[in-house]
Write a protein that holds these residues in place. Structure first.
Motif, short mmCIF file in Angstrom:
data_model
loop_
_atom_site.label_atom_id
_atom_site.label_comp_id
_atom_site.label_asym_id
_atom_site.label_seq_id
_atom_site.Cartn_x
_atom_site.Cartn_y
_atom_site.Cartn_z
N PHE A 61 -5.92 0.31 -7.38
CA PHE A 61 -5.13 -0.20 -8.50
C PHE A 61 -3.92 -0.97 -8.01
O PHE A 61 -3.56 -0.92 -6.83
N GLN A 62 -3.35 -1.67 -8.94
CA GLN A 62 -2.25 -2.57 -8.62
C GLN A 62 -0.94 -1.97 -9.09
O GLN A 62 -0.88 -1.30 -10.10
N ILE A 63 0.07 -2.19 -8.32
CA ILE A 63 1.41 -1.81 -8.77
C ILE A 63 2.17 -3.11 -8.95
O ILE A 63 2.22 -3.95 -8.05
N LYS A 64 2.71 -3.24 -10.11
CA LYS A 64 3.32 -4.53 -10.42
C LYS A 64 4.83 -4.47 -10.31
O LYS A 64 5.44 -3.41 -10.45
N ASP A 65 5.39 -5.63 -10.06
CA ASP A 65 6.84 -5.79 -10.11
C ASP A 65 7.60 -4.86 -9.18
O ASP A 65 8.50 -4.13 -9.60
N CYS A 66 7.22 -4.87 -7.96
CA CYS A 66 7.94 -4.03 -7.01
C CYS A 66 8.52 -4.93 -5.92
O CYS A 66 7.78 -5.60 -5.21
N HIS A 67 9.83 -4.99 -5.86
CA HIS A 67 10.45 -5.94 -4.94
C HIS A 67 10.97 -5.25 -3.71
O HIS A 67 12.15 -5.18 -3.46
N LEU A 68 10.13 -4.72 -2.93
CA LEU A 68 10.53 -4.04 -1.70
C LEU A 68 9.68 -4.58 -0.57
O LEU A 68 8.51 -4.88 -0.78
N ASN A 69 10.24 -4.63 0.62
CA ASN A 69 9.36 -4.97 1.72
C ASN A 69 8.64 -3.70 2.19
O ASN A 69 8.96 -2.59 1.77
N SER A 70 7.70 -3.89 3.07
CA SER A 70 6.82 -2.76 3.42
C SER A 70 7.58 -1.63 4.09
O SER A 70 7.32 -0.45 3.83
N ASP A 71 8.54 -1.94 4.94
CA ASP A 71 9.26 -0.88 5.64
C ASP A 71 10.08 -0.03 4.68
O ASP A 71 10.09 1.20 4.75
N ALA A 72 10.76 -0.72 3.78
CA ALA A 72 11.57 0.02 2.81
C ALA A 72 10.69 0.92 1.96
O ALA A 72 11.02 2.09 1.69
N ALA A 73 9.57 0.35 1.57
CA ALA A 73 8.65 1.16 0.75
C ALA A 73 8.18 2.38 1.53
O ALA A 73 8.14 3.50 1.02
N SER A 74 7.83 2.13 2.79
CA SER A 74 7.34 3.23 3.62
C SER A 74 8.39 4.32 3.73
O SER A 74 8.10 5.51 3.62
N ASN A 75 9.67 3.91 3.95
CA ASN A 75 10.76 4.87 4.04
C ASN A 75 10.87 5.69 2.77
O ASN A 75 11.03 6.90 2.79
N GLU B 14 -4.32 3.17 1.42
CA GLU B 14 -4.02 1.91 2.08
C GLU B 14 -3.17 1.10 1.11
O GLU B 14 -3.55 0.89 -0.03
N LEU B 15 -2.01 0.69 1.56
CA LEU B 15 -1.08 -0.04 0.68
C LEU B 15 -0.93 -1.45 1.24
O LEU B 15 -0.56 -1.64 2.40
N ARG B 16 -1.28 -2.43 0.42
CA ARG B 16 -1.16 -3.82 0.90
C ARG B 16 0.03 -4.47 0.23
O ARG B 16 0.16 -4.45 -0.99
N VAL B 17 0.88 -5.00 1.05
CA VAL B 17 2.09 -5.64 0.51
C VAL B 17 2.09 -7.09 1.00
O VAL B 17 2.01 -7.34 2.20
N GLN B 18 2.16 -8.04 0.10
CA GLN B 18 2.22 -9.43 0.50
C GLN B 18 3.66 -9.89 0.29
O GLN B 18 4.22 -9.72 -0.79
N ALA B 19 4.23 -10.38 1.34
CA ALA B 19 5.63 -10.77 1.25
C ALA B 19 5.80 -11.77 0.12
O ALA B 19 5.03 -12.70 -0.04
N GLY B 20 6.81 -11.56 -0.68
CA GLY B 20 7.10 -12.47 -1.78
C GLY B 20 6.34 -12.14 -3.04
O GLY B 20 6.75 -12.51 -4.13
N ASN B 21 5.25 -11.45 -2.93
CA ASN B 21 4.49 -11.08 -4.13
C ASN B 21 4.92 -9.69 -4.58
O ASN B 21 4.82 -8.73 -3.82
N PRO B 22 5.43 -9.60 -5.76
CA PRO B 22 5.95 -8.29 -6.19
C PRO B 22 4.82 -7.29 -6.51
O PRO B 22 5.10 -6.17 -6.89
N ASN B 23 3.57 -7.70 -6.41
CA ASN B 23 2.49 -6.78 -6.77
C ASN B 23 1.87 -6.16 -5.52
O ASN B 23 1.49 -6.86 -4.60
N TYR B 24 1.77 -4.87 -5.50
CA TYR B 24 1.15 -4.14 -4.39
C TYR B 24 -0.27 -3.78 -4.79
O TYR B 24 -0.57 -3.59 -5.95
N THR B 25 -1.10 -3.66 -3.80
CA THR B 25 -2.44 -3.14 -4.07
C THR B 25 -2.61 -1.81 -3.33
O THR B 25 -2.31 -1.71 -2.15
N VAL B 26 -3.02 -0.84 -4.01
CA VAL B 26 -3.23 0.47 -3.38
C VAL B 26 -4.70 0.83 -3.48
O VAL B 26 -5.30 0.70 -4.54
N SER B 27 -5.29 1.22 -2.37
CA SER B 27 -6.61 1.85 -2.50
C SER B 27 -6.52 3.24 -1.90
O SER B 27 -6.00 3.42 -0.80
N THR B 28 -6.94 4.18 -2.62
CA THR B 28 -6.84 5.57 -2.15
C THR B 28 -8.22 6.13 -1.90
O THR B 28 -9.17 5.81 -2.61
#
Lengths: 418, 883
Positions: free
Chosen positions: B816-830, B866-880
């Motif tokens: 599923f997709q997570i929308k509107d999240c403005h974080l880079n991958s490291d911050a999210a991971s933290n 698995e969390l995919r973060v595309q720089a600049g795109n506020p939408n994340y894709t998560v597959s669990t």
């Protein structure tokens, strides 16, 4: 203790009653009759029946119910054992224990019952003592009594009654002194479809017929006494001696008696004397079934298997059986569905077989139940447990008795499942 | 020439003829006449008219004639007491006879004449006979005391016969001892409190000596008497046991069983580590087994006793299972007893053998026996847990036979197996349902209905099945009706929307159309529970006067909508009110289920770990099970109900987790959602609860704000959870120590544990809560964020992660997709690490950051993501992936 005794025949009539305390009305037997009606087979009547004021404890022997009435707490086995003793005594006195024999000798029966129980407590149950008190009826004695006016009843206190050997009367005299022992073993077994033994055990007895003068003291020893780890003795056997030396030491009762009975459990390896190959099958939608049975000797130590009788209760749906025995004769009772095959002796070279078809009702469905095959047989001169008597010695008397020992194996409840 | 000739004279003048013969001068003729009289008597003919004539024959030298006359006297003396007196003189004379046989016979017969007047004359001769030089007379006299006691107890006591009898226990002759014991035991039975047989070591020693020498019957009396003795210490009981053991080899089975009784009793006193104890145990088995090879009636009594022995000491016969196997021609009463003992002896070691036998029995002809055999299979499953699966498959085989009574019986026991091992064998339900139509016995129908109700969520057409039973509701037996009512209510709780009509129908059938009070009562209880009409709880309060719930008029509940149930305003809780206007059923599932399952809600214990809530649930289960629950040790062994469908309901929780609106500056730590109102004051008589869930230092806490918006003070708070997906339960009591005054609020933190009972909820993270205070019990449900359940050690080894990731089938993957999240991958991971979501590896592919993460739930289920973060795109894709 035992309050009253009623004898009931197969058609449900009370033909004798005896009360040792106050009189209990015959109507108490109504509870017994109810149970009798409910039971599908005569032997399915429960042995202990509670009624509002009494307990009825019954045994069925020779198609006669012996119904004892109890009013207080009594060990039920005590009552049953006593009833067995009554049956044995009747048989001993009259040769058979039938309604006719009891009616023919009703006064002797009454005297016996009075002598066997006092206030419900057993008084004299040993056949030796009873015979001294009340002489068994014989044609000769009846004749003599009629002529001389003497009686059946002994005038003297029986000597055994209070001695330390109550089972033996004193002053026994024989011209031929002899002692015979029969080792008889019955094998009970359940064999499953595939021919493997589910359970097998041996019930053995040593019955004796001892006719020796005076007060002989006998010892009997075995080749392999270790087989006897579960035994019940006649009271005459000295238990201490057996415990210590595994030797049977005893002053025997006069006449016929059971010296000991023993049980060889399924935990020992029990030899199975015969095997059965069988194929009893029905096909769905067919009105015929196959029946195929072959018998063969298994572990018989080279002895012949004789008097073989095979019986089986075929399923209710079977109308008739058309079979062909290689030896012996067979019968099929279409009412009870009982198939019996009198095989006789098994010849190891030419195994007996019974083959053919069974006919079912047309259109009836395949029967669900699998018939069980019941086998009776005899093997002479062998005790299947392997028990062997080593020697028999006599002390205490001077003469030399004649001694004999016989072995025999029979099938008890020997069942083969199909 | 036989006695049957005595029966042949049954014609008119029979009595007259006999009379003449009895008075004949000829001895022989007299005797024959007496015999005829006795013969008539034995078959129940009345020959009492001949009394004087027969008694006249008494004075004779002929012993047989004397005995015959005595027989007659014993029978008829009671009906002719005056005549019987005539005989007394002869008795007294006979008691002086030089022949001991005659003396004994006289005293014996006198005791059997149950006439008061005679007993007076009996005392003197009896006293003499008790001290007779001949033991035969003494032992007969001992029994006579018991007879006399039966006729006139007072007389026996006054004459001191009891003391003489006690002295006879020390007699030199063992038979006299045995009879004295027997007589005393019988007398003692009618005087339960008397101390007639006061046994002490000396008398015990005498009895044991006599035991070796007396007859088999005497041995029984003595052994039964010994069993009443209580030894002083274990040494004494061992020495008694040693002296009794040889009786086990007696040919008389009654002696054997009496000896077993003594040994079983005295063994209790022996220390278990004693060598002798083990020896004795071994000695007990063979005689018991031997009893089973005797005649069927002996077997029956032996089996009944063995049944008791096995209950106390199963070790004695644990290796003897085979002797209890049923022979096809055993009488039915023996078969049934054997079956019972087989079940008692069944253990993991022999269960295969037992089941094979039972299956064999189930194909026999006798219906009663077959039924019992099928039941036995069920009992084995319940007794030996390891065998349950095999038992179920055996039962299924039997159901396939389609033999009607076998099928019915099998269904009854399968129900029991289901109750003992819930959620384990439902795969067989389909087979059971196929046989629904063939069930005609109430017990089988009730069992089937129970199964359908219990597993309604897995049976697609459960409502149709139950509806089909409902058609003939009034023709069913009570058992079936009750079960049907309960099952439909259960079904309704599970599928509220489709079955509302059905539940209305059954409730009205049970309450309005039935005459059975049990059924009506249960119907009303369910109806009440389902309607959640609050007024019934307020009898005797202000609310009952206003016929309005307190929230409707209590100050502080401003802004609350005054919503009432239809019909409730005229309903004071009387049955009549209900039947006139049945309250509509409100399908608000969560509250209802809470209602039903928490009927007897109790506050948790104040100390220790989470309260064991099984007791409470059992109460609730009993209600639902209709009291049919006959199983002991009702174990809830629910396999962790972690379904493969992990996606939709949880995504809300995950969304929350990623709802990182606060930006990067937030302190590290688990995400805590803001408090929401869980229980509005209007629904809880002024109590408002808002709250949230927190995970702090590995402990899950439920933080609540309790606000009193009613007029009165609130005290006695307690909390309880319904079973839920992850076994959440309060780890301690609800700490509200001070009373909550009106308009006061209090903050409470309730630590939770995850060891409570488990039941899958919909949605998965739903939690049903009951809160109690001095006013009432309230129910609400809330949803907890799934992240609360992620444990601190959820970091997986890299290698393990890699291997596992590959191993998980694709079916278990959800995206599923997570929308509107403005974080880079490291911050999210933290940030995620704060909530125990651990990043195992990171990869960058074509400007996309791939984070591989692992988390572990409290019930040890791992989730890989698995969390995919595309720089600049506020939408994340998560597959669990989860497994």
């Amino acid at each position: 203790m035992i309050h009253s005794l009623f004898l009931v025949n197969a058609s449900g009539d009370i033909f004798l009653e005896k009360h040792w305390k106050s009189v209990v009305s015959r109507s108490v037997c109504d509870y017994f009759f109810e149970a009798q009606e409910r039971a599908t087979e005569p032997e399915n009547v429960p042995p202990v029946i509670p009624t509002p004021h009494h307990y009825l404890i019954s045994v069925l022997r020779h198609r006669i119910y012996f119904v004892a009435v109890i009013q207080s707490e009594v060990p039920p086995l005590f009552v049953i054992e006593f009833l067995h003793r009554v049956v044995d005594t009747f048989q001993d006195y009259f040769g058979v224990c039938t309604e006719a024999a009891i009616k023919d000798n009703v006064v002797v029966v009454y005297e016996l019952l009075e002598e066997m129980l006092d206030n419900g407590f057993p008084l004299a149950t040993e056949s030796n003592i009873l015979k001294e008190l009340i002489k068994p009826p014989t044609i000769l004695r009846t004749m003599v009594n009629t002529i001389t006016g003497s009686t059946n009843v002994g005038e003297q206190l029986p000597t055994g009654q209070l001695s330390v050997v109550p089972w033996r009367r004193t002053g026994v005299k024989y011209t031929n002194n002899e002692a015979y022992f029969d080792v008889v073993e019955e094998i009970d077994a359940i064999i499953d479809k595939s021919g493997s033994t589910i359970t097998a055990e041996i019930q053995g007895v040593i019955d004796a017929c001892v006719k020796l003068t005076g007060m002989p003291d006998l010892t009997l020893s075995f080749m392999n006494p270790r087989l006897l780890d579960d035994v019940s003795f006649h009271p005459c056997v000295r238990f201490k001696r057996w415990e210590a030396e595994r030797i049977l030491s005893f002053i025997p009762p006069d006449g016929n008696f059971r010296l000991l009975s023993y049980h060889v459990s399924s935990q020992n390896l029990v030899a199975i004397p015969v095997y059965v190959k069988h194929n009893i099958s029905f096909r769905e939608g067919s009105s015929q079934g196959r029946f195929d049975l072959t018998l063969g000797p298994k572990q018989t130590m080279g002895k012949a298997v004789e008097s073989v009788l095979v019986s089986s209760q075929l399923p209710r749906g079977v109308l008739n059986a058309n079979l062909n025995p290689s030896q012996g004769t067979y019968t099929f009772d279409p009412v009870t569905k009982m198939l019996t095959w009198d095989v006789g002796k098994i010849n190891p070279q030419k195994l007996p077989s019974l083959k053919g078809t069974m006919s079912l009702q047309a259109g009836a469905s395949k029967p669900d139940e699998n018939p069980t095959i019941n086998i009776q047989l005899k093997i002479q001169q062998m005790a299947i447990s392997g028990l062997k008597v080593n020697r028999l010695d006599m002390y205490g008397e001077k003469y030399k008795p004649f001694k004999g020992i016989k072995y025999m194996t029979k099938a008890g409840k020997f069942q083969v499942r199909t | 020439m036989t006695d049957s000739k005595y029966f042949t004279t049954t014609k008119k003048g029979e009595i007259f003829e006999l009379k003449a013969e009895l008075n004949s001068d000829k001895k022989e003729k007299k005797k024959e006449a007496v015999k005829k009289v006795i013969a008539s008597m034995t078959v129940g003919k009345d020959v009492s008219a001949l009394f004087p004539d027969v008694v006249n024959c008494m004075q004779t030298d002929n012993l047989e004639l004397k005995k015959l006359v005595y027989l007659y006297l014993m029978n008829y003396a009671k009906s002719q007491p005056d005549m019987a007196i005539m005989a007394v003189n002869t008795f007294v004379k006979d008691c002086e006879d030089p022949n001991p046989l005659i003396r004994a016979l006289a005293v014996r017969t006198m005791g059997c004449i149950r006439v008061d007047k005679i007993t007076e004359y009996l005392c003197e001769p009896l006293r003499k006979c008790l001290k007779d030089e001949d033991p035969y007379v003494r032992k007969t006299a001992a029994v006579c005391v018991a007879k006399l006691h039966d006729i006139n107890a007072q007389l026996v006591e006054d004459q001191g016969f009891l003391d003489t009898l006690k002295d006879l226990i020390s007699d030199s002759n063992p038979m006299v001892v045995a009879n004295a014991v027997a007589a005393l035991s019988e007398i003692a039975e009618s005087h339960p409190n008397s101390n007639l047989l006061d046994l002490n070591p000396q008398t015990i020693n005498k009895l044991l000596t006599a035991l070796n020498e007396c007859t088999e019957w005497g041995q029984i009396f003595i052994l039964d008497c010994l069993a009443n003795y209580t030894p002083r210490d274990d040494r004494e009981s061992q020495s008694i046991c040693e002296r009794v053991t040889p009786r086990l080899s007696h040919a008389n089975s009654a002696v054997v069983l009496s000896a077993v009784k003594v040994l079983m009793k005295f063994m209790e006193m022996l220390p278990k580590d004693l060598d002798y104890y083990g020896t004795l145990l071994k000695k007990l088995a063979p005689p018991l087994v031997t009893l089973l090879s005797a005649e069927p009636e002996l077997q029956y009594v032996a089996l009944r006793n063995i049944n008791l022995i096995v209950q106390r000491r199963p070790e004695i016969l644990k290796h003897e299972m085979k002797v209890f196997f049923v022979k096809y021609n055993d009488p039915i009463y023996v078969k049934l007893e054997k079956l019972d003992i087989m079940i008692r002896l069944a253990s993991q070691a022999n269960i295969a053998q037992v089941l094979a036998e039972l299956k064999e029995y189930a194909t026999e002809v006798d219906v009663d026996f077959v039924r019992k055999a099928v039941r036995a299979i069920g009992r084995c499953a319940i007794k030996v847990e390891q065998s349950a699966e095999r038992c179920v498959s055996t039962l299924l085989d039997l159901i396939q036979t389609k033999v009607n009574y076998v099928v019915q019986e099998a269904i009854v026991v399968i129900k029991d197996i289901f109750r003992k091992y819930p959620n384990k064998y439902e795969s067989v339900i389909a087979t059971l349902c196929e046989n629904l139509d063939s069930l005609d016995e109430p017990e089988a129908r009730a069992a089937m209905i129970w199964i359908v109700g219990e597993y309604a969520e897995r049976i697609d057409n459960a409502d149709e099945l139950l509806e089909s039973f409902l058609e003939g509701f009034h023709d069913e037996s009570t058992q079936v009706q009750l079960q049907l009512l309960t099952a439909i209510v259960k079904l309704f709780l599970k599928k509220p929307t489709e079955t509302q009509e059905l539940v209305q129908q059954v409730l009205s059938l049970a309450t309005q159309d039935s005459d059975n009070p049990d059924l009506r009562d249960r119907g009303y209880i369910y109806w009440r529970l389902l309607s959640t009409d609050p007024l019934i709880c307020h009898i005797g309060t202000l609310a009952s006067v206003y016929h309005k719930p307190p929230s409707a008029f209590v100050e502080g509940s401003r802004g609350v909508q005054h919503k009432r149930l239809p019909g409730s305003s005229q309903d004071t809780g009387s049955a009549a009110g209900v039947t006139e206007a049945p309250p509509a059923v409100i399908p608000s599932q969560g509250d209802l289920l809470g209602d039903l399952l928490n009927l007897d809600l109790t506050p948790p214990t104040t100390t220790g770990p989470p309260p064991p809530s099984s007791g409470m649930q059992m109460g609730a289960m009993d209600l639902l099970g209709g009291g049919l629950d006959s199983l002991v040790g009702f174990l809830h062994k629910i396999s962790a109900a972690m379904p493969a469908s992990f996606n939709a309901p949880v995504s809300g929780g995950l969304d929350d987790l990623f709802d990182l609106g606060g930006g990067v500056g937030l302190p590290m730590g688990a995400y805590t959602p803001p408090k929401t109102i869980w229980l509005p004051a209007m629904k809880a008589k002024g109590l408002e609860i808002s709250g949230t869930f927190v995970r702090r230092a590995g402990v899950i806490q439920m933080e609540m704000t309790l606000t009193n918006k009613a007029m009165s003070v609130m005290t006695d708070f307690a909390i309880q959870f319904n079973r839920n997906s992850f076994g959440l339960a309060p780890a301690g009591p609800l700490q509200v120590l001070t009373p909550l005054s009106p308009n006061q609020s209090i903050e409470v933190a309730l630590p939770l544990s995850t060891v409570g009972p488990v039941m899958k909820m919909e949605p998965l993270n739903n939690l049903q809560v009951a809160v109690k205070n001095n006013i009432d019990v309230f129910y609400f449900s809330c949803q907890y964020p799934i992240s609360m359940l992620f444990v601190e050690d959820g970091k997986m080894e890299r290698q393990v992660f890699l291997a596992t990731w590959k191993d998980i089938p694709n079916d278990n993957e959800s995206q599923f997709q997570i929308k509107d999240c403005h974080l880079n991958s490291d911050a999210a991971s933290n940030k995620l690490q704060g909530s125990n979501i651990f990043t195992i590896a990171k990869r960058t592919v074509e400007g996309q950051d791939m984070l591989y993460q692992s988390m572990k739930l409290t019930n040890s289920i791992w989730v890989l993501a698995e969390l995919r973060v595309q720089a600049g795109n506020p939408n994340y894709t998560v597959s669990t992936h989860e497994f």
